[in-house]
Design a protein around this motif. Structure first.
Motif, mmCIF file in Angstrom:
data_model
loop_
_atom_site.group_PDB
_atom_site.id
_atom_site.type_symbol
_atom_site.label_atom_id
_atom_site.label_comp_id
_atom_site.label_asym_id
_atom_site.label_seq_id
_atom_site.Cartn_x
_atom_site.Cartn_y
_atom_site.Cartn_z
ATOM 1 N N UNK A 125 -1.008 10.538 5.973
ATOM 2 C CA UNK A 125 -1.519 10.353 4.608
ATOM 3 C C UNK A 125 -0.382 10.354 3.590
ATOM 4 N N UNK A 126 0.630 11.204 3.801
ATOM 5 C CA UNK A 126 1.778 11.234 2.892
ATOM 6 C C UNK A 126 2.555 9.929 2.948
ATOM 7 N N UNK A 127 2.749 9.394 4.152
ATOM 8 C CA UNK A 127 3.432 8.103 4.289
ATOM 9 C C UNK A 127 2.632 6.994 3.618
ATOM 10 N N UNK A 128 1.308 7.066 3.729
ATOM 11 C CA UNK A 128 0.461 6.061 3.080
ATOM 12 C C UNK A 128 0.592 6.147 1.562
ATOM 13 N N UNK A 129 0.677 7.359 1.021
ATOM 14 C CA UNK A 129 0.846 7.495 -0.432
ATOM 15 C C UNK A 129 2.200 6.945 -0.865
ATOM 16 N N UNK A 130 3.232 7.116 -0.030
ATOM 17 C CA UNK A 130 4.535 6.526 -0.339
ATOM 18 C C UNK A 130 4.479 5.012 -0.343
#
Length: 394
Positions: free
Chosen positions: A312-317
């Motif tokens: 999810x963090x990579x997706x937000x990036x």
């Protein structure tokens, strides 16, 4: 007369009662572990350099060495050393010095107009990390302050240290942060290599001189290292957030102009030798690897939730990179490097290794570091309040 009073204390009792001896023994053990890690990292880095992945090979080699040595200590010697925070601070200082010198001649004024965009992207990533932390805490039944510290992109060492200060799950925070940083460091060069045909990685020559043995250059190197130490040590002593990296970066930028400004010094152009860059990257990689090697036996569910959080963090990036492309004229790789939720020093090093818009990436991550670290006390206060409210309702 009580005979017990006349019996001299045993060496074990002296060691137990004398904290100085205990600190000395701990220092010796940490030095031995660090020496083993560096001895293992050197051949690994040289081997990785043969695959033409650029200067970032030194981070990868350090990660592998730190993981192997700490796991070896735990498995074979039943000794569990903690990640060496001093080594990471030294690595951050050396990397900051190198990055500052590489940006000394860059036109940073051209990116000043983009600071509002950098601030917006930093706040977006910070809010996204908080939202992901809330979801993570609810799904995994984790303490909300622990979950927030694990998901906010503030760096492995910083967030783990804050978790230790508040008696939270340090190992879990370090696990999620280490997975995120390692994933970013590995994925971005791979994406750039496979998807972009117009980038030229920084070549790592193992045959060229790593250190200029000219007397004047050695004197300048010792001088800049001394100044860096004098600036960085008070920053660490007073616990200035990212003070080791910031201080060394400013010295790298201003060292040559400051010397040339002095009336009794001629025209000087000094750049830190490659050895300083390699050592800094190696130490950063080793400390990331130590967080991997320091992990206790987590359950499959814990690791699964951590991976979900990282995805999810990579997706937000990625979403932040798309927003940056809409708001600026930067190419997609620059936007990806600016918004990647990895460690700031690691991401700037990746941009150096890719030789791609280093001044933009440096400015973007510096703004994000300032935004996150300046607002960190407020966020920790809010997270603690939420934690108390959920505890009372439970």
């Amino acid at each position: 007369m009580n005979e017990s009073l006349s019996v001299p204390p045993t060496p074990e009792k002296l060691t137990h009662k004398n904290p100085t001896i205990g600190k000395q023994q701990l220092f010796v053990k940490q030095a031995i572990v660090l020496a083993l890690e560096m001895l293992l990292a050197l051949p690994l880095c040289l081997l990785l350099a043969k695959f033409h992945i650029g200067g970032i090979a030194w981070i990868f080699g350090g990660i592998a060495a730190g993981t192997v040595v700490l796991q070896g200590c735990r498995v074979f010697y039943k000794y569990s050393p903690q990640p060496n925070r001093t080594a990471r601070k030294v690595g951050m200082a050396l990397v900051g010095l190198t990055i500052g010198a590489s940006n000394a001649h860059a036109n940073l004024a051209s990116v000043v107009s983009s600071i509002p965009i950098f601030i917006f992207l930093s706040l977006f990533l910070l809010l996204s990390g908080s939202g992901i932390g809330y979801i993570y805490s609810r799904v995994s039944k984790t303490n909300i302050l622990t979950a927030m510290l694990a998901t906010v992109p503030g760096g492995v060492g910083v967030m783990a240290a804050i978790a230790a200060d508040y008696n939270k799950n340090v190992s879990l925070v370090a696990l999620v942060q280490a997975i995120r940083v390692t994933s970013i460091v590995v994925l971005i060069p791979f994406i750039a290599r496979t998807s972009a045909g117009n980038y030229y990685p920084q070549r790592l020559s193992t045959n060229s001189a790593w250190l200029n043995l000219d007397a004047s250059q050695l004197e300048l190197l010792l001088l800049v290292l001394l100044i860096t130490g004098l600036v960085v040590y008070p920053a660490i002593l007073f616990k200035i957030p990212a003070g080791d990296f910031f201080g060394a970066l400013l010295i790298g930028i201003g060292f040559n102009p400051l010397l040339n400004w002095l009336p009794f010094v001629g025209d000087i152009s000094f750049s830190p030798p490659p050895l300083i860059n390699f050592l800094g990257q190696m130490l950063l990689g080793i400390t990331i690897g130590e967080y991997w090697g320091d992990k206790p036996n987590f359950t499959k569910g814990t690791i699964g939730y951590a991976l979900m959080c990282v995805v999810m963090t990579l997706a937000s990036g990625a979403i932040a990179a798309i927003l940056a492309m809409q708001l600026t004229s930067w190419d997609w790789l620059t936007c990806l490097l600016v918004t990647a939720p990895g460690g700031s020093a690691e991401m700037i090093l990746v941009s150096l290794a890719l030789n791609h818009n280093v001044e933009i990436v440096t400015t973007g991550h510096l703004v994000r570091l300032i935004a996150i670290n300046s607002s960190l006390p407020l966020w920790v206060f809010l997270f603690r309040r939420l934690d108390e409210q959920f505890s009372e309702s439970a």
